[in-house]
Motif scaffolding. Sequence first.
Motif, short mmCIF file in Angstrom:
data_model
loop_
_atom_site.label_atom_id
_atom_site.label_comp_id
_atom_site.label_asym_id
_atom_site.label_seq_id
_atom_site.Cartn_x
_atom_site.Cartn_y
_atom_site.Cartn_z
N TRP A 486 0.80 -1.23 0.00
CA TRP A 486 0.00 0.00 0.00
C TRP A 486 0.83 1.28 0.00
CZ3 TRP A 486 -5.12 0.81 3.10
CH2 TRP A 486 -6.14 0.08 2.49
N GLY A 487 2.15 1.16 0.02
CA GLY A 487 2.99 2.35 0.16
C GLY A 487 2.82 3.36 -0.96
N TYR A 488 2.42 2.89 -2.15
CA TYR A 488 2.31 3.79 -3.30
C TYR A 488 1.26 4.88 -3.09
CZ TYR A 488 -1.86 1.02 -4.38
OH TYR A 488 -3.08 0.39 -4.32
N ARG A 489 0.28 4.64 -2.22
CA ARG A 489 -0.80 5.60 -2.04
C ARG A 489 -0.30 6.92 -1.45
NH1 ARG A 489 -6.03 3.25 -2.08
NH2 ARG A 489 -5.99 1.00 -2.46
N VAL A 490 0.42 6.84 -0.32
CA VAL A 490 0.91 8.05 0.33
C VAL A 490 2.10 8.62 -0.43
CG1 VAL A 490 1.80 9.03 2.48
CG2 VAL A 490 0.04 7.27 2.56
N ILE A 491 2.90 7.75 -1.06
CA ILE A 491 4.01 8.23 -1.89
C ILE A 491 3.47 9.13 -3.00
CG2 ILE A 491 5.66 7.49 -3.65
CD1 ILE A 491 6.43 5.18 -1.86
N ALA A 492 2.30 8.77 -3.56
CA ALA A 492 1.71 9.61 -4.61
C ALA A 492 1.33 10.98 -4.07
CB ALA A 492 0.48 8.91 -5.19
N THR A 493 0.83 11.03 -2.82
CA THR A 493 0.44 12.32 -2.23
C THR A 493 1.67 13.20 -2.00
OG1 THR A 493 -1.49 11.34 -1.16
CG2 THR A 493 -0.68 13.43 -0.27
N ILE A 494 2.69 12.63 -1.35
CA ILE A 494 3.90 13.41 -1.04
C ILE A 494 4.60 13.85 -2.32
CG2 ILE A 494 6.22 13.27 -0.06
CD1 ILE A 494 4.24 13.45 2.12
N GLY A 495 4.71 12.94 -3.29
CA GLY A 495 5.51 13.22 -4.48
C GLY A 495 4.79 13.94 -5.60
N LYS A 496 3.46 13.83 -5.66
CA LYS A 496 2.75 14.33 -6.83
C LYS A 496 1.66 15.35 -6.52
CE LYS A 496 4.62 11.40 -9.91
NZ LYS A 496 5.35 11.83 -11.12
N LYS A 497 0.94 15.17 -5.42
CA LYS A 497 -0.32 15.88 -5.27
C LYS A 497 -0.21 17.21 -4.52
CE LYS A 497 -3.03 11.62 -5.44
NZ LYS A 497 -3.99 10.75 -4.73
N ILE A 498 0.88 17.46 -3.80
CA ILE A 498 1.02 18.73 -3.09
C ILE A 498 1.54 19.81 -4.04
CG2 ILE A 498 2.14 19.95 -1.19
CD1 ILE A 498 2.24 17.31 0.32
N THR A 499 2.64 19.49 -4.71
CA THR A 499 3.21 20.38 -5.73
C THR A 499 4.07 19.54 -6.65
OG1 THR A 499 4.39 22.47 -6.08
CG2 THR A 499 5.32 20.97 -4.46
N GLU A 500 4.32 20.02 -7.86
CA GLU A 500 5.15 19.27 -8.79
C GLU A 500 6.62 19.35 -8.36
OE1 GLU A 500 4.00 17.40 -11.01
OE2 GLU A 500 1.93 18.09 -11.21
N LEU A 501 7.30 18.21 -8.39
CA LEU A 501 8.68 18.13 -7.92
C LEU A 501 9.64 17.79 -9.04
CD1 LEU A 501 8.20 16.21 -4.53
CD2 LEU A 501 8.60 18.66 -4.85
N THR A 502 10.83 18.34 -8.96
CA THR A 502 11.97 17.99 -9.80
C THR A 502 13.10 17.59 -8.86
OG1 THR A 502 12.81 20.25 -9.81
CG2 THR A 502 11.26 19.64 -11.57
N PRO A 503 14.24 17.10 -9.35
CA PRO A 503 15.32 16.74 -8.43
C PRO A 503 15.77 17.90 -7.53
CG PRO A 503 15.71 15.72 -10.54
CD PRO A 503 14.50 16.59 -10.72
N THR A 504 15.82 19.12 -8.05
CA THR A 504 16.24 20.23 -7.20
C THR A 504 15.21 20.51 -6.12
OG1 THR A 504 15.32 21.71 -8.89
CG2 THR A 504 17.70 21.38 -8.92
N ARG A 505 13.96 20.50 -6.48
CA ARG A 505 12.90 20.75 -5.49
C ARG A 505 12.83 19.61 -4.47
NH1 ARG A 505 8.49 21.74 -10.18
NH2 ARG A 505 9.61 23.39 -11.30
N GLY A 506 12.91 18.38 -4.98
CA GLY A 506 12.86 17.24 -4.08
C GLY A 506 14.02 17.22 -3.10
N PHE A 507 15.23 17.55 -3.59
CA PHE A 507 16.38 17.60 -2.70
C PHE A 507 16.21 18.69 -1.65
CE2 PHE A 507 20.37 19.74 -1.62
CZ PHE A 507 21.02 18.72 -0.93
N ALA A 508 15.72 19.85 -2.07
CA ALA A 508 15.52 20.95 -1.12
C ALA A 508 14.57 20.53 0.00
CB ALA A 508 14.98 22.19 -1.85
N ALA A 509 13.49 19.83 -0.36
CA ALA A 509 12.51 19.39 0.64
C ALA A 509 13.11 18.35 1.59
CB ALA A 509 11.27 18.82 -0.05
N GLU A 510 13.81 17.35 1.04
CA GLU A 510 14.39 16.30 1.88
C GLU A 510 15.49 16.85 2.78
OE1 GLU A 510 15.74 12.88 -0.19
OE2 GLU A 510 13.72 12.17 -0.68
N PHE A 511 16.36 17.67 2.21
CA PHE A 511 17.48 18.22 2.99
C PHE A 511 16.95 19.10 4.12
CE2 PHE A 511 20.86 21.30 3.83
CZ PHE A 511 21.97 20.47 3.98
#
Length: 587
Positions: A486-511
């Motif tokens: 079931w992990g894909y469900r929340v992964i879709a929310t974090i990765g897709k549904k809040i805002t569109e992410l690219t590697p720079t944006r994703g790294f900024a959020a994780e860091f």
Amino acid sequence: MTSYSLFSIRHTTKSEALLVAQKSYLFIPRQRLCVFSNETQFPKKDFLVLKPQISSSFSSLRLKNSTFTHPFAALSSFAESDGDKKGENFEVKSHQENANSSEDEDEELPGMAQAFHISSSTASAISVCIALAALILPFFMKSLGQGLALKYKMLSYATILFGFYMAWNIGANDVANAMGTSVGSGALSLRQAVVTAGILEFLGALLMGTHVTNTMQKGILVANVFQGKDTLLFAGLLSSLAAAGTWLQVASYYGWPVSTTHCIVGSMVGFGLVYGGSGAVFWSSLARVTSSWVISPLLGAVVSFLVYKCIRRFVYSARNPGQAAATAAPIAVFLGVTGISFVALPLSKILNLAIGQAITCGAIGAFAVDRIIRGQLGHLLAKASSKELEPEPETTEAKNIGFLSDIAGPTGTQLKIVYGVFGYMQVLSACFMSFAHGGNDVSNAIGPLAAALAILQGGLSGADIVIPNDVLAWGGFGIVAGLTMWGYRVIATIGKKITELTPTRGFAAEFAAASVVLCASKLGLPISGTHTLVGAVMGVGFARGLNSVRAETVKEIVTSWVVTIPAGATFAVIYTWIFTKLLSYIL
């Protein structure tokens, strides 16, 4: 995301290229590609029309021969990317019948099969294997109890299954903290993320999971209130696992990222209030937990906003953005590894020695990352350097670029390098977060489990309970199983549904999220990792403009946070009443 099916239109006289907003069709004349709105009427002649088809969260639309460099996953999408949008060749279904039948088949597939692009029979087989393993493996665990009466063995078996249920839901919901942004940005495919996180979560739970827990989890309940009431306490521990697991499952079904710690806290509060009175709850501890609803996302948003603006200001605006990214990466790794080594994994209790060791670890990590980047992207860095133009006179506009200025992103080879560098960085940070999460959050499942087993087996002599290795491994297995199914469900929310992410944006959020959690833990501030990461993703969206954050998704997430503790408390009261009735007949 959108895929396209093909049908033909004949005898048109219009071949101009037009771009109209709203949902679009792609019209292909003999030698040209034109985009028209479906709300505009055109003569239907001699055109091939690509009809858009909306797919699920994980789209079938892929970029082929993309100009982007991607470290692990094929780059599936960078919606509204920071720079170049050229070189994107879309795979298009060439026959309407095949496309329609394929779409119908996808709609009929269960969510797990759609997410991993596997057949429904394969998804069912995986689910059945996990279920059988969960039912059979407890009989081979030493923690089941040797030499106990049959009824106590059966209760131990049921307790182990409750622990698995809670761990399963932790995997289904909380692992998105580590992997959601990596999948959303395209740094990892969903399948790669699940396999990587599964291995690291299990190892983290087994190798770093705490071996000592407390009967009164998270300092929420007063232990003295329940002394001499072992049956009631046993029922309360089982009810906390069942209640927290139930709410987590509801949240995971709708894709809401909620805090597993808050679920356990809510269930403990409900049990304590009803069966121990108001004096059984440490209200100050509960206040600290609820305050994290505001503190966590706010700090995450502020720090990620600043990190992303730094990337745009000092990398995107550089004369050679690719080289700037390759230079910045080891610095970020040095800061991250040094902070982690000093705060989370201190190698010495002597302050000066611990600082020196942390700096050494940071330097080693920075050197290794620099070598990897130079080795993998060196040819692109050389290509970008060879294409540099002669120095141009600096304009007043270039000199006056502010920290909050809207800076255009790099294009072409420079964009490939920038995304490649931050893609590697994001994968590294996601791997560490998965390992750390397995070691830290597995206690939410195995803590109450170990305490309940100790009560059944007569080993509850004090507040501290030793957790066996087989219980740690059991918790790790539960997390991996939940992530897989079931992990894909929340992964879709974090990765897709809040805002569109690219590697720079994703790294900024994780860091930003990792930095906030580490610093807050050292300072003793009440912080939720889930809430911090959600806030960090929102902060990256705000850095691009308020309209870049989907308000409806944020509203749903915040509502689920507020409801978590009351929901856990309500379920705990119901389950405790049921379990006490059943135990009165069994014991």
